[in-house]
Each structure stands twice: as structure tokens, then as C-alpha cells.
Design an enzyme around this catalytic site. Structure first.
Site, mmCIF file in Angstrom:
data_model
loop_
_atom_site.group_PDB
_atom_site.id
_atom_site.type_symbol
_atom_site.label_atom_id
_atom_site.label_comp_id
_atom_site.label_asym_id
_atom_site.label_seq_id
_atom_site.Cartn_x
_atom_site.Cartn_y
_atom_site.Cartn_z
ATOM 1 N N GLY A 14 91.354 -70.688 -20.832
ATOM 2 C CA GLY A 14 90.338 -70.356 -21.839
ATOM 3 C C GLY A 14 89.022 -69.868 -21.263
ATOM 4 O O GLY A 14 88.167 -69.399 -22.010
ATOM 5 N N GLY A 16 86.510 -68.671 -17.472
ATOM 6 C CA GLY A 16 86.267 -68.467 -16.049
ATOM 7 C C GLY A 16 87.436 -67.878 -15.270
ATOM 8 O O GLY A 16 87.990 -66.828 -15.619
ATOM 9 N N ILE A 17 87.813 -68.562 -14.195
ATOM 10 C CA ILE A 17 88.855 -68.070 -13.286
ATOM 11 C C ILE A 17 90.197 -67.985 -14.022
ATOM 12 O O ILE A 17 90.960 -67.035 -13.838
ATOM 13 C CB ILE A 17 88.964 -69.003 -12.050
ATOM 14 C CG1 ILE A 17 87.666 -68.956 -11.233
ATOM 15 C CG2 ILE A 17 90.163 -68.632 -11.183
ATOM 16 C CD1 ILE A 17 87.563 -70.022 -10.139
ATOM 17 N N TYR A 162 85.291 -85.073 -7.277
ATOM 18 C CA TYR A 162 85.840 -83.711 -7.330
ATOM 19 C C TYR A 162 86.478 -83.317 -5.999
ATOM 20 O O TYR A 162 87.606 -82.795 -5.971
ATOM 21 C CB TYR A 162 84.705 -82.752 -7.686
ATOM 22 C CG TYR A 162 85.106 -81.308 -7.856
ATOM 23 C CD1 TYR A 162 85.695 -80.859 -9.036
ATOM 24 C CD2 TYR A 162 84.866 -80.370 -6.846
ATOM 25 C CE1 TYR A 162 86.045 -79.528 -9.200
ATOM 26 C CE2 TYR A 162 85.207 -79.039 -7.005
ATOM 27 C CZ TYR A 162 85.796 -78.619 -8.185
ATOM 28 O OH TYR A 162 86.138 -77.298 -8.339
ATOM 29 N N SER A 165 89.718 -85.070 -5.568
ATOM 30 C CA SER A 165 90.782 -84.525 -6.435
ATOM 31 C C SER A 165 91.321 -83.220 -5.854
ATOM 32 O O SER A 165 92.527 -82.972 -5.835
ATOM 33 C CB SER A 165 90.266 -84.298 -7.871
ATOM 34 O OG SER A 165 89.385 -83.188 -7.937
ATOM 35 N N THR A 197 81.074 -68.696 -13.215
ATOM 36 C CA THR A 197 81.815 -69.147 -14.406
ATOM 37 C C THR A 197 80.942 -70.187 -15.125
ATOM 38 O O THR A 197 79.941 -70.648 -14.564
ATOM 39 C CB THR A 197 83.137 -69.845 -14.018
ATOM 40 O OG1 THR A 197 82.823 -71.102 -13.421
ATOM 41 C CG2 THR A 197 83.987 -69.015 -13.069
HETATM 42 P P1 NAD Z 1 85.577 -73.184 -16.347
HETATM 43 O O1 NAD Z 1 84.835 -74.400 -16.767
HETATM 44 O O2 NAD Z 1 85.027 -71.845 -16.675
HETATM 45 O O3 NAD Z 1 87.089 -73.253 -16.858
HETATM 46 C C1 NAD Z 1 87.836 -74.415 -16.816
HETATM 47 C C2 NAD Z 1 88.739 -74.442 -18.026
HETATM 48 O O4 NAD Z 1 89.554 -75.618 -17.942
HETATM 49 C C3 NAD Z 1 87.980 -74.516 -19.350
HETATM 50 O O5 NAD Z 1 88.432 -73.533 -20.254
HETATM 51 C C4 NAD Z 1 88.301 -75.904 -19.875
HETATM 52 O O6 NAD Z 1 88.344 -75.997 -21.293
HETATM 53 C C5 NAD Z 1 89.654 -76.155 -19.243
HETATM 54 N N1 NAD Z 1 89.967 -77.578 -19.181
HETATM 55 C C6 NAD Z 1 89.159 -78.596 -18.846
HETATM 56 N N2 NAD Z 1 89.794 -79.769 -18.954
HETATM 57 C C7 NAD Z 1 91.062 -79.488 -19.365
HETATM 58 C C8 NAD Z 1 92.199 -80.265 -19.663
HETATM 59 N N3 NAD Z 1 92.159 -81.615 -19.582
HETATM 60 N N4 NAD Z 1 93.344 -79.630 -20.037
HETATM 61 C C9 NAD Z 1 93.387 -78.286 -20.160
HETATM 62 N N5 NAD Z 1 92.326 -77.503 -19.910
HETATM 63 C C10 NAD Z 1 91.178 -78.086 -19.508
HETATM 64 O O7 NAD Z 1 85.724 -73.357 -14.764
HETATM 65 P P2 NAD Z 1 86.168 -72.348 -13.620
HETATM 66 O O8 NAD Z 1 85.009 -72.208 -12.737
HETATM 67 O O9 NAD Z 1 86.856 -71.159 -14.159
HETATM 68 O O10 NAD Z 1 87.207 -73.284 -12.857
HETATM 69 C C11 NAD Z 1 88.599 -73.022 -12.824
HETATM 70 C C12 NAD Z 1 89.179 -73.835 -11.664
HETATM 71 O O11 NAD Z 1 88.577 -73.379 -10.447
HETATM 72 C C13 NAD Z 1 88.883 -75.324 -11.742
HETATM 73 O O12 NAD Z 1 89.991 -76.046 -11.288
HETATM 74 C C14 NAD Z 1 87.722 -75.491 -10.796
HETATM 75 O O13 NAD Z 1 87.663 -76.789 -10.281
HETATM 76 C C15 NAD Z 1 88.063 -74.467 -9.735
HETATM 77 N N6 NAD Z 1 86.937 -74.025 -8.918
HETATM 78 C C16 NAD Z 1 85.895 -73.369 -9.483
HETATM 79 C C17 NAD Z 1 84.848 -72.961 -8.672
HETATM 80 C C18 NAD Z 1 83.663 -72.216 -9.209
HETATM 81 O O14 NAD Z 1 82.731 -71.939 -8.444
HETATM 82 N N7 NAD Z 1 83.610 -71.848 -10.467
HETATM 83 C C19 NAD Z 1 84.889 -73.225 -7.304
HETATM 84 C C20 NAD Z 1 85.980 -73.892 -6.771
HETATM 85 C C21 NAD Z 1 87.004 -74.282 -7.590
#
Ligand code: NAD
Length: 254
Positions: A14, A16-17, A162, A165, A197
Site C-alpha cells: 500500500g 513506499g517501497i 527494529y 527484527s 517513503t
Molecule cells: P511504508 O511505511 O511507506 O510502507 C509500509 C507498508 O506496510 C504500509 O503500507 C503499511 O500499511 C504496511 N504495514 C504495516 N504493518 C503491516 C501489517 N501488520 N500487515 C500488512 N501490512 C502492514 O514504509 P517503507 O519505507 O516503504 O518500508 C517498506 C519496507 O522497507 C519495510 O519493511 C521497512 O522496514 C523497509 N525499509 C525501509 C527503509 C526506508 O528508508 N524507508 C529502509 C530500510 C528498510
């Protein structure tokens, strides 16, 4: 198009990535099951996928409102996916993730458990349900891509929950790779650095500016720059890559 006739389940689709990855995979010809706890965001991504897909008659896009931390909901979702799509499942992206940052001495047990439940247990539950499906279908070119983080390797202030995890996600990725290679399923993890994001939108701008100063490439990434790597790992172009991690950090904490 590298993903024609492939079906991908993408959690965290939904935003970001996850959203960027859904759109890129749709562009590459894949059908996509967009999974997110946020129902309207998942629906919106499924609509965006239709717009990104060059051959809308040959691919399908559906959304599922599910928490990856809930085993019954995950297993029910996987059955629904099996019934709704004509292609067999062959790609899983575990992108759902949350942060609950606090210094160690201020972090509650609840903050710790919430993050482990979504980021680590959620990755386990979705992968397990998907792998059972892929094995039943006789999948021979399966690919699981887990989203870890550079915080797993380097640590990060305020992120004992975090980083633990995401470290667990790397260890689990390697074990999945060992267990699944002979079943035709590869498994890899990516370690993003700082990506633009809603998740990083919560970081105060003065802290983000300090981080950017440390990034050799000198900026944070767009989610598409991560989605392209995930899409490569999911595709047959990466057919000899399993059990590894790829850092997408602009050189930060290499
Ligand atoms: P984001 O917050 O934009 O997107 C995360 C999505 O996960 C959201 O749409 C949220 O509704 C969904 N979500 C949360 N809890 C959930 C659940 N219990 N069940 C189903 N969906 C759920 O974040 P992002 O930055 O796009 O992160 C995506 C992944 O990348 C994550 O695992 C994050 O830890 C990882 N990550 C992000 C970054 C960064 O800089 N943005 C860096 C390293 C890792």
C-alpha cells in the site's frame, strides 16, 4: 518484460517501497496480489498497477486487507489468492514493516513485540503460507525477496527492536535459501539505507539532513530504485542468486 505470466504476492504494497515494487512488477508483465493492513491504500495500489501494466488483459491485480502478523488472516488470504488468479504463485516480496523507535531505556515490551511481530514473524508467516502453495503447484522458478535494512548490519540509535527484527530477517533468508533451493525456490534479502517513503517521513528533518551528509551518493533514494532491485531478484535474470543480501544504501555504512 521480465515477469510475464508470473504472480507476485507483495506485502506492504500500500505504500513506499512495496507500492513502487507492485507498479514495477506490473510494468514487467506480472499479476500482483497487493497485501496491506491499510485496505484503501492496497486498493489504490492495485489500481495504479493496472495503469502501469502494458497488457492489462493478460494480468490481474487484486488487493487484500490483511495483517501479516495474523497467521489465520495470512493463510486465508493465500487461499483467496489461489482462487482469484489464473497464474500460479511464484514471487513473494515481504515488504510490510513498522518502526517504533525509542532508546533502549525507554522502549516498552509492547514496542518490542509489535515490531518483531510484523517485521520478523510476518515475514515467516507469509513465506511459509506461500511456500506451501508453491510446492503444491510444483513451482520451479520461485523467488522470495525479504526486505531487511542496513540497520540490521550497522545498528541504529533508537532501533534495538527494529534492527533485531531485520537481523532476524537476514538469518531467516539464508535458512529459507538452504531449505528451498532443491524445491526450485530462491530467497534473498535486500538492505535498504534511507529511502524517501512515509516511514522516513517520520524522521525529523535535521536528523535526515545529517544522515544525507554521510551518504557517499549524497541523497536519499526513491522507492523505485529499491523496487527495481527487488524485481531483478524476483525474475529469472537472477536465477543463480540465492541466500544473499544486497545493500541499497548509496554507499552508507558499507
Ligand atoms: P511504508 O511505511 O511507506 O510502507 C509500509 C507498508 O506496510 C504500509 O503500507 C503499511 O500499511 C504496511 N504495514 C504495516 N504493518 C503491516 C501489517 N501488520 N500487515 C500488512 N501490512 C502492514 O514504509 P517503507 O519505507 O516503504 O518500508 C517498506 C519496507 O522497507 C519495510 O519493511 C521497512 O522496514 C523497509 N525499509 C525501509 C527503509 C526506508 O528508508 N524507508 C529502509 C530500510 C528498510
Amino acid at each position: 518484460m521480465s515477469l510475464i505470466r508470473r504472480l507476485a504476492v507483495i506485502t506492504g504494497g500500500g505504500s513506499g517501497i512495496g507500492r513502487a515494487t507492485c507498479q514495477i512488477m506490473a510494468r514487467e508483465g506480472a499479476s500482483v496480489a497487493v497485501v496491506d493492513v491499510d485496505e484503501s491504500a492496497a486498493k489504490e495500489t492495485a489500481e495504479l498497477c493496472k495503469q502501469s501494466c502494458p497488457k492489462p488483459d493478460e494480468a490481474q491485480f487484486h488487493s487484500y486487507s490483511v495483517s501479516v502478523a495474523n497467521s489465520k488472516a495470512v493463510n486465508d488470504m493465500m487461499k483467496e489468492v489461489k482462487g482469484q488468479f489464473s497464474q500460479p504463485l511464484s514471487i513473494v516480496v515481504n515488504g510490510a514493516g513498522i518502526i517504533r523507535d525509542k532508546m533502549l531505556w525507554k522502549m516498552t515490551e509492547e514496542h518490542f513485540e509489535e515490531v518483531i511481530d510484523v517485521n520478523l514473524k510476518g515475514t515467516f508467516l507469509v513465506s511459509q503460507a506461500a511456500v506451501k502453495q508453491m510446492m503444491q503447484d510444483g513451482c520451479k522458478n520461485g523467488s522470495i525477496v525479504n526486505i531487511s535494512s542496513i540497520s540490521a548490519k550497522h545498528g541504529n540509535i533508537g532501533q534495538s527492536n527494529y534492527s533485531a527484527s531485520k537481523g532476524g530477517v537476514i538469518s531467516m533468508t539464508k535458512t529459507f535459501a538452504l531449505e528451498l533451493a532443491s524445491h526450485g525456490i530462491r530467497c534473498n534479502a535486500i538492505l535498504p539505507g534511507f529511502i524517501k517513503t512515509p516511514m522516513t517521513g517520520k524522521v525529523p528533518s535535521e536528523i535526515l539532513d545529517k544522515i544525507i551528509e554521510m551518504v557517499p551518493i549524497g541523497r536519499i533514494a526513491n522507492p523505485e530504485e529499491v523496487g527495481e532491485v527487488i524485481t531483478f531478484l524476483a525474475s529469472d535474470k537472477a536465477s543463480y542468486i540465492t541466500g544473499t543480501t544486497i545493500e541499497i544504501t548509496g554507499g552508507l555504512w558499507m
